[in-house]
Design an enzyme around this catalytic site. Structure first.
Site, mmCIF file in Angstrom:
data_model
loop_
_atom_site.group_PDB
_atom_site.id
_atom_site.type_symbol
_atom_site.label_atom_id
_atom_site.label_comp_id
_atom_site.label_asym_id
_atom_site.label_seq_id
_atom_site.Cartn_x
_atom_site.Cartn_y
_atom_site.Cartn_z
ATOM 1 N N LYS A 130 53.393 31.454 41.899
ATOM 2 C CA LYS A 130 54.568 30.956 42.612
ATOM 3 C C LYS A 130 55.099 32.104 43.455
ATOM 4 O O LYS A 130 55.281 33.213 42.976
ATOM 5 C CB LYS A 130 55.631 30.475 41.610
ATOM 6 C CG LYS A 130 56.976 30.112 42.281
ATOM 7 C CD LYS A 130 57.951 29.426 41.315
ATOM 8 C CE LYS A 130 59.344 29.285 41.934
ATOM 9 N NZ LYS A 130 60.325 28.641 41.043
ATOM 10 N N ASP B 33 65.046 32.321 46.002
ATOM 11 C CA ASP B 33 65.386 30.950 45.616
ATOM 12 C C ASP B 33 66.905 30.795 45.541
ATOM 13 O O ASP B 33 67.517 31.074 44.509
ATOM 14 C CB ASP B 33 64.731 30.616 44.261
ATOM 15 C CG ASP B 33 65.010 29.175 43.831
ATOM 16 O OD1 ASP B 33 65.518 28.391 44.672
ATOM 17 O OD2 ASP B 33 64.707 28.842 42.665
ATOM 18 N N LYS C 92 72.431 27.170 44.143
ATOM 19 C CA LYS C 92 72.733 27.757 42.831
ATOM 20 C C LYS C 92 74.114 28.412 42.864
ATOM 21 O O LYS C 92 74.482 28.981 43.896
ATOM 22 C CB LYS C 92 71.707 28.863 42.520
ATOM 23 C CG LYS C 92 70.325 28.393 42.112
ATOM 24 C CD LYS C 92 69.433 29.606 41.834
ATOM 25 C CE LYS C 92 67.991 29.229 41.584
ATOM 26 N NZ LYS C 92 67.757 28.516 40.330
ATOM 27 N N ASP D 205 66.468 22.574 44.071
ATOM 28 C CA ASP D 205 66.277 23.805 43.305
ATOM 29 C C ASP D 205 65.042 23.736 42.400
ATOM 30 O O ASP D 205 64.610 24.735 41.849
ATOM 31 C CB ASP D 205 67.540 24.094 42.479
ATOM 32 C CG ASP D 205 67.568 25.517 41.955
ATOM 33 O OD1 ASP D 205 66.754 26.335 42.428
ATOM 34 O OD2 ASP D 205 68.418 25.806 41.089
ATOM 35 N N GLU E 15 62.075 23.601 43.278
ATOM 36 C CA GLU E 15 61.152 23.753 44.409
ATOM 37 C C GLU E 15 59.790 24.307 43.991
ATOM 38 O O GLU E 15 58.775 24.031 44.626
ATOM 39 C CB GLU E 15 61.772 24.665 45.474
ATOM 40 C CG GLU E 15 61.644 26.183 45.243
ATOM 41 C CD GLU E 15 62.308 26.691 43.957
ATOM 42 O OE1 GLU E 15 63.235 26.024 43.482
ATOM 43 O OE2 GLU E 15 61.880 27.729 43.434
ATOM 44 N N ARG F 203 57.708 23.790 41.486
ATOM 45 C CA ARG F 203 56.646 22.854 41.103
ATOM 46 C C ARG F 203 56.069 22.143 42.329
ATOM 47 O O ARG F 203 54.898 21.776 42.347
ATOM 48 C CB ARG F 203 57.193 21.843 40.082
ATOM 49 C CG ARG F 203 58.329 21.006 40.592
ATOM 50 C CD ARG F 203 59.136 20.366 39.477
ATOM 51 N NE ARG F 203 60.067 21.319 38.858
ATOM 52 C CZ ARG F 203 60.821 21.055 37.815
ATOM 53 N NH1 ARG F 203 60.774 19.868 37.244
ATOM 54 N NH2 ARG F 203 61.630 21.966 37.322
HETATM 55 N N1 BES Z 1 63.291 29.750 39.997
HETATM 56 C C1 BES Z 1 63.972 28.820 39.194
HETATM 57 C C2 BES Z 1 63.715 29.023 37.708
HETATM 58 C C3 BES Z 1 64.201 30.314 37.103
HETATM 59 C C4 BES Z 1 65.483 30.427 36.604
HETATM 60 C C5 BES Z 1 63.352 31.411 37.021
HETATM 61 C C6 BES Z 1 65.902 31.623 36.050
HETATM 62 C C7 BES Z 1 63.774 32.596 36.485
HETATM 63 C C8 BES Z 1 65.052 32.714 35.995
HETATM 64 C C9 BES Z 1 63.555 27.396 39.538
HETATM 65 O O1 BES Z 1 63.176 27.176 40.842
HETATM 66 C C10 BES Z 1 64.731 26.520 39.250
HETATM 67 O O2 BES Z 1 65.742 26.733 39.849
HETATM 68 N N2 BES Z 1 64.561 25.593 38.339
HETATM 69 C C11 BES Z 1 65.615 24.735 37.944
HETATM 70 C C12 BES Z 1 65.066 23.332 37.888
HETATM 71 C C13 BES Z 1 66.086 22.270 37.703
HETATM 72 C C14 BES Z 1 66.936 22.122 38.934
HETATM 73 C C15 BES Z 1 65.367 20.962 37.410
HETATM 74 C C16 BES Z 1 66.101 25.182 36.564
HETATM 75 O O3 BES Z 1 65.259 25.531 35.739
HETATM 76 O O4 BES Z 1 67.296 25.215 36.349
HETATM 77 ZN ZN ZN Z 2 62.436 28.846 41.864
HETATM 78 ZN ZN ZN Z 3 64.827 26.755 42.146
#
Ligand code: BES
Ligand code: ZN
Ligand code: ZN
Length: 497
Positions: free
Chosen positions: A266, A271, A278, A348, A350, A352
């Site tokens: 990835k 992000d 966020k 967010d 993104e 996947r």
């Molecule tokens: N990059 C984040 C996941 C992440 C969070 C990695 C903290 C490292 C530390 C990912 O893109 C994300 O924001 N995922 C969300 C998904 C949700 C909106 C379904 C998450 O895990 O909160």
């Molecule tokens: Zn991310």
């Molecule tokens: Zn994200």
């Protein structure tokens, strides 16, 4: 810091810090420890007793020698329980010695090889682990700030007989490779999004391949991605002023190979969450969202030196996830490279979406196995904490191989299930899938979505969201900051093929 091995009597060596070791609760000194104690007229055993030094893993007892032997100081490093001695313990022991030596501004270290005499371990593996521990403990990210560097100039491993010197030399070389790859990834992840943007990741890939006939790089730009139908990558990148690139690196050794491995990372260079923005507390560290690709690049940065006998494909789609008037919206539907559609419910989620396109591309290379590595979900951190990665897979054999590699590498990973019953959560009414499931089990629904894009090929997904970045020092050789998690597991896996 120069790391080397020599045959000598350790108690006769002149240096700033002389390192010997001790198992937990084994007060009867033996080997180098006993020799040094003898030269010091029993001072070492006396202080060990008086200070209640137990030899707990990573603990260090420091003694000034006051001219009794040529070394200025002796450090006794705790090795922990004898029966638990493994490569990770040796990494920690040598890192502790290095940290203690740096703290007293030592310039030269002379050390026993932890684990050899008393632990009866393979000398090559002992040396490899020691070098990893020392090099990684010595790491600082100094791109934007001058750190006061109490740098150690020489780290000499000393043995009383010459028997194992050649295998120790080989171990040192291997340890240097593993540490270099890890540090390469740490530097990429620590570099802020302002500088580590998609085009920069392309540049990094090209630099790795430069002058290297075994490694080639292709980078597909926006126009080419459109032709390829990579709607996931294009959609996620739409809100950013930085154009996306799909990078494909190939390592093809000169010897004939039987297996082809794809490593897919990835590579979200920042992000923000996109329109599903966020909160700042969650955004502040999101330069780390390309850590998966950084691990792939870290592995590629040393792949020629490691020389595994497999063909390796490194694949990642570098994008930035930003909100803007052009950004992908909640409710939008994206069509990916294999024509499957994903409804975006939360911009967010993104990773996947971008990974799904990258996995479709990886499958087209017809690899024997695919390993993807991604800071994919906060949910995985909720499940496993900050130190353990989640592993999901459609293949038992590959799972075992990766978990074995991770154990050897000292990187913690744990299998999570791809629970079929949860598949209903990622079915959409308007598209083939949606990019988010229900409130619970978020790491699994993300994994399940990826599974839909790997064409039933042997595949392992590593969610490294927790371990990619250490909020506080993690262990003796991992300070606060990017950890380079995954690099050593990938290298261990490639060399085992
Ligand atoms: N990059 C984040 C996941 C992440 C969070 C990695 C903290 C490292 C530390 C990912 O893109 C994300 O924001 N995922 C969300 C998904 C949700 C909106 C379904 C998450 O895990 O909160
Ligand atoms: Zn991310
Ligand atoms: Zn994200």
């Amino acid at each position: 810091m120069e790391i080397s091995v020599k045959k000598a009597q350790i108690q006769e060596k002149k240096c700033d810090a002389l390192v010997v070791d001790l198992f937990y609760k084994e007060n009867q000194l033996s080997g180098a420890c006993a020799q040094v104690d003898k030269e010091l007229g029993g001072l070492l055993s006396k202080i060990i007793k008086e200070d209640h030094f137990k030899g707990k893993l990573g603990s260090v007892l420091s003694i000034r020698t006051n001219g009794l032997i040529p070394a200025k100081r002796v450090f006794v490093v705790g090795l922990g329980e004898r029966k638990e001695l493994n490569e990770e313990a040796m990494r920690c022991a040598s890192a502790s010695a290095l940290n203690s030596a740096k703290a007293v501004k030592a310039k030269s270290i002379v050390s026993v090889l932890h684990g050899l005499g008393i632990g009866k371990k393979d000398p090559k593996l002992c040396a490899k682990a020691m070098v990893e521990g020392a090099r990684l403990a010595d790491y600082t990210f100094g791109k934007y700030k001058k750190h006061e560097k109490n740098s150690i100039k020489t780290f000499e491993i000393v043995l009383s007989d010459a028997k194992s010197i050649r295998s120790i030399q080989a171990g040192i070389e291997l340890g240097e490779i593993y540490a270099k790859g890890t540090i390469f990834a740490r530097d990429l992840v620590n570099t802020p999004g302002l500088h580590m943007h998609p085009a920069e990741l392309v540049k990094v890939s090209r630099e790795i391949a430069k002058g290297n006939t075994e490694i080639s790089v292709r980078a597909y730009d926006k126009t080419q991605l459109k032709k390829m139908g990579a709607g996931g990558v294009l959609g996620v990148a739409h809100g950013s002023d930085h154009e996306p690139f799909l990078v494909h690196m190939i390592y093809k050794p000169k010897i004939k190979t039987k297996k082809k491995i794809a490593l897919v990372g990835k590579a979200i260079t920042f992000d923000s969450g996109g329109l599903s923005l966020k909160p700042n507390d969650f955004m502040v560290n999101m330069k780390i969202d390309m850590a998966g690709a950084a691990s792939v690049l870290g592995a590629f940065s040393v792949i020629k030196d490691l020389a595994p006998a497999v063909e390796v494909h490194g694949i990642f789609a570098a994008c930035e996830n930003m909100p803007s008037g052009k950004a992908v919206r909640p409710g939008d539907v994206l069509t990916l490279m294999n024509k499957k559609t994903i409804e975006i419910l939360n911009t967010d989620a993104e990773g996947r979406v971008v990974l799904a396109d990258s996995l479709v591309y990886a499958c087209k290379q017809k690899p024997d196995a695919i390993i993807d590595i991604a800071t994919l979900t906060g949910a995985c951190m909720v499940a496993l904490g900050e130190e353990v990665s989640g592993l999901m897979s459609n293949n038992k054999k590959l799972t075992k191989q990766i978990l074995d590699s991770a154990f050897k590498a000292g990187e913690k990973m744990w299998e999570l299930p791809l629970e079929k019953r949860y598949k209903a959560q990622i079915k959409s009414e308007v598209a083939d899938y949606k990019n988010m499931g229900d409130r619970y089990g978020g790491a699994l629904t993300a994994g399940l979505l990826l599974e839909e894009f790997v064409d039933k090929m042997p595949w392992v997904h590593l969610d490294i969201g927790g371990p990619a970045f250490a909020e506080k020092p993690l262990n003796q050789y991992t300070k606060r900051g990017a950890t380079g998690h995954g690099v050593r597991t990938l290298l261990e896996f490639l060399i085992s093929k």
